[in-house]
Design an enzyme around this catalytic site. Structure first.
Site, PDB file in Angstrom:
ATOM      1  CB  SER A  20       2.137  -0.737   7.767  1.00  0.00           C
ATOM      2  OG  SER A  20       2.318  -1.721   8.765  1.00  0.00           O
ATOM      3  CE1 TYR A  68       3.264  -4.701   3.859  1.00  0.00           C
ATOM      4  CE2 TYR A  68       3.805  -4.267   6.152  1.00  0.00           C
ATOM      5  CZ  TYR A  68       2.899  -4.251   5.108  1.00  0.00           C
ATOM      6  OH  TYR A  68       1.634  -3.764   5.322  1.00  0.00           O
TER       7      TYR A  68
HETATM    8  P1  NAD Z   1      -5.226  -7.238   0.355  1.00  0.00           P
HETATM    9  O1  NAD Z   1      -4.291  -8.280  -0.108  1.00  0.00           O
HETATM   10  O2  NAD Z   1      -6.649  -7.586   0.581  1.00  0.00           O
HETATM   11  O3  NAD Z   1      -5.203  -5.999  -0.627  1.00  0.00           O
HETATM   12  C1  NAD Z   1      -4.091  -5.597  -1.373  1.00  0.00           C
HETATM   13  C2  NAD Z   1      -4.581  -4.982  -2.640  1.00  0.00           C
HETATM   14  O4  NAD Z   1      -3.476  -4.489  -3.395  1.00  0.00           O
HETATM   15  C3  NAD Z   1      -5.321  -5.977  -3.514  1.00  0.00           C
HETATM   16  O5  NAD Z   1      -6.463  -5.376  -4.067  1.00  0.00           O
HETATM   17  C4  NAD Z   1      -4.299  -6.287  -4.602  1.00  0.00           C
HETATM   18  O6  NAD Z   1      -4.898  -6.684  -5.801  1.00  0.00           O
HETATM   19  C5  NAD Z   1      -3.641  -4.922  -4.720  1.00  0.00           C
HETATM   20  N1  NAD Z   1      -2.348  -4.984  -5.413  1.00  0.00           N
HETATM   21  C6  NAD Z   1      -1.253  -5.727  -5.111  1.00  0.00           C
HETATM   22  N2  NAD Z   1      -0.283  -5.488  -5.991  1.00  0.00           N
HETATM   23  C7  NAD Z   1      -0.774  -4.581  -6.876  1.00  0.00           C
HETATM   24  C8  NAD Z   1      -0.237  -3.946  -8.011  1.00  0.00           C
HETATM   25  N3  NAD Z   1       1.006  -4.197  -8.449  1.00  0.00           N
HETATM   26  N4  NAD Z   1      -1.015  -3.042  -8.661  1.00  0.00           N
HETATM   27  C9  NAD Z   1      -2.275  -2.779  -8.256  1.00  0.00           C
HETATM   28  N5  NAD Z   1      -2.830  -3.366  -7.184  1.00  0.00           N
HETATM   29  C10 NAD Z   1      -2.076  -4.251  -6.508  1.00  0.00           C
HETATM   30  O7  NAD Z   1      -4.577  -6.660   1.685  1.00  0.00           O
HETATM   31  P2  NAD Z   1      -4.933  -5.367   2.561  1.00  0.00           P
HETATM   32  O8  NAD Z   1      -4.660  -5.739   3.949  1.00  0.00           O
HETATM   33  O9  NAD Z   1      -6.263  -4.826   2.212  1.00  0.00           O
HETATM   34  O10 NAD Z   1      -3.771  -4.372   2.101  1.00  0.00           O
HETATM   35  C11 NAD Z   1      -4.036  -3.050   1.639  1.00  0.00           C
HETATM   36  C12 NAD Z   1      -2.936  -2.115   2.132  1.00  0.00           C
HETATM   37  O11 NAD Z   1      -3.007  -2.031   3.550  1.00  0.00           O
HETATM   38  C13 NAD Z   1      -1.511  -2.573   1.807  1.00  0.00           C
HETATM   39  O12 NAD Z   1      -0.735  -1.458   1.420  1.00  0.00           O
HETATM   40  C14 NAD Z   1      -1.018  -3.135   3.124  1.00  0.00           C
HETATM   41  O13 NAD Z   1       0.381  -3.052   3.242  1.00  0.00           O
HETATM   42  C15 NAD Z   1      -1.725  -2.194   4.089  1.00  0.00           C
HETATM   43  N6  NAD Z   1      -1.811  -2.686   5.469  1.00  0.00           N
HETATM   44  C16 NAD Z   1      -2.586  -3.778   5.779  1.00  0.00           C
HETATM   45  C17 NAD Z   1      -2.658  -4.186   7.101  1.00  0.00           C
HETATM   46  C18 NAD Z   1      -3.499  -5.361   7.538  1.00  0.00           C
HETATM   47  O14 NAD Z   1      -3.419  -5.763   8.717  1.00  0.00           O
HETATM   48  N7  NAD Z   1      -4.331  -5.940   6.690  1.00  0.00           N
HETATM   49  C19 NAD Z   1      -1.950  -3.520   8.088  1.00  0.00           C
HETATM   50  C20 NAD Z   1      -1.171  -2.421   7.736  1.00  0.00           C
HETATM   51  C21 NAD Z   1      -1.114  -2.019   6.423  1.00  0.00           C
END
Ligand code: NAD
Length: 286
Positions: free
Chosen positions: A171, A184
């Site tokens: 991130s 986080y």
């Molecule tokens: P999201 O909530 O759509 O996806 C998160 C995914 O992680 C889901 O599929 C969820 O089921 C899975 N998950 C959560 N806990 C889990 C576990 N214990 N075991 C297996 N799977 C698990 O959100 P996203 O935005 O797609 O997030 C994906 C990644 O991207 C994360 O690591 C998040 O920190 C990172 N991220 C997102 C953003 C953003 O703006 N959306 C920015 C920076 C980083």
């Protein structure tokens, strides 16, 4: 020709002659948390690029099967596997099944993650531990299984000039402090140095370990930041490029970083953030 200092002939970068060719053909990928958001977009992009994909999910079985169907429509193989990334036994079982079904793993996308936000003095130990355990320990457990297999198998030069690739979804908060989200930001800062330390350790085995550091991407994790016009306008104050990121922006970056086009990229964080890390507050100030 690619020759090492010892005179050993090294495998050449495997690159297609035309961009329509599937640049990850023959590679086996595992994407954690790929029933939703960024993980889903990355799984689809890898499948479209020719990789066979394991779609990991913890909950959301129906969504995971939908992703599998879409990948199969690209002509690649895929199946869904339920596992919680914070449980060692479940992760080991997930990799064992992948070795039985697909033979090996070439690409690991460490994507699963969550937020449990709270003002610092109100943050419970449970909220702290849950975020660190999923976002950091989960990435450690999956990376360790992948590295064991990469080292056992080594380079298969018809598939890739690397023995394996790990991409950690980090991130911008591996760099930018984030009040109210201490757990986080700590987890993503931890991912950054975990990624670089693994990369340093396993590079001699021709294993590449990198991160993608997304900015604000339109997914369920941050709905509150983009779902109303007021929230979206506030968010744009932080984004010089003046648009929110889409999950497909991360999918395209992941395909490139996993491919032999990126063969000399190792131990780095690729920021895909519309310039969020450019200190936008200094555009007119400072
Ligand atoms: P999201 O909530 O759509 O996806 C998160 C995914 O992680 C889901 O599929 C969820 O089921 C899975 N998950 C959560 N806990 C889990 C576990 N214990 N075991 C297996 N799977 C698990 O959100 P996203 O935005 O797609 O997030 C994906 C990644 O991207 C994360 O690591 C998040 O920190 C990172 N991220 C997102 C953003 C953003 O703006 N959306 C920015 C920076 C980083």
């Amino acid at each position: 020709m690619n020759i090492s200092p010892e005179g050993e002939q090294l495998p050449n970068v495997v690159m297609p002659t035309c961009p329509e060719q599937k640049i990850l053909r023959g590679q086996k990928a595992l994407v954690t948390g790929s029933n939703s958001g960024i993980g889903k977009a990355v799984a689809l992009a890898l499948g479209e690029a020719g990789a066979d994909v394991v779609v990991n999910y913890r909950s959301g079985e129906e969504q995971a099967h939908g992703v599998v169907e879409e990948i199969r429509n690209f002509g690649a193989q895929a199946y869904a596997h339920q596992a919680d990334v914070s449980h060692e036994d479940q992760i080991q079982a997930m990799f064992q099944r992948m070795f039985q079904e697909f033979g090996t793993v070439d690409i690991l996308i460490n994507n699963a993650g969550l937020q449990r936000d709270a003002p610092f003095e109100e943050m419970t130990l449970g909220e702290w531990n849950q975020v660190i355990t999923v976002n950091l320990t989960g990435q450690f457990l999956c990376a360790r299984e992948a590295v064991r297999e990469f080292k056992r198998r080594g380079v298969v030069k018809e598939v890739s000039c690397s023995a394996g690739k790990i991409i950690c979804i980090s991130s911008v908060h591996e760099l930018i402090p984030w009040a109210g989200h201490v757990n986080y930001a700590a987890s993503k800062g931890g991912v950054m140095l975990m990624m670089k330390s693994i990369a340093q350790e396993v590079a001699p085995y021709r294993i590449r370990v990198n991160s993608i550091a997304p900015g604000a991407i339109r997914t369920p994790i941050n709905t509150a930041a983009w779902s109303t016009p007021e929230a979206y306008n506030d968010l744009m104050k932080l984004v010089p490029y003046k648009r929110i990121g889409e999950p497909e922006d991360i999918g395209r970056a992941a395909v490139w970083l996993a491919s032999d086009y990126a063969d000399y990229v190792n131990g780095t964080s690729l920021f895909v953030d519309g310039g969020m890390t450019l200190y936008p507050g200094f555009t007119e100030g400072g």
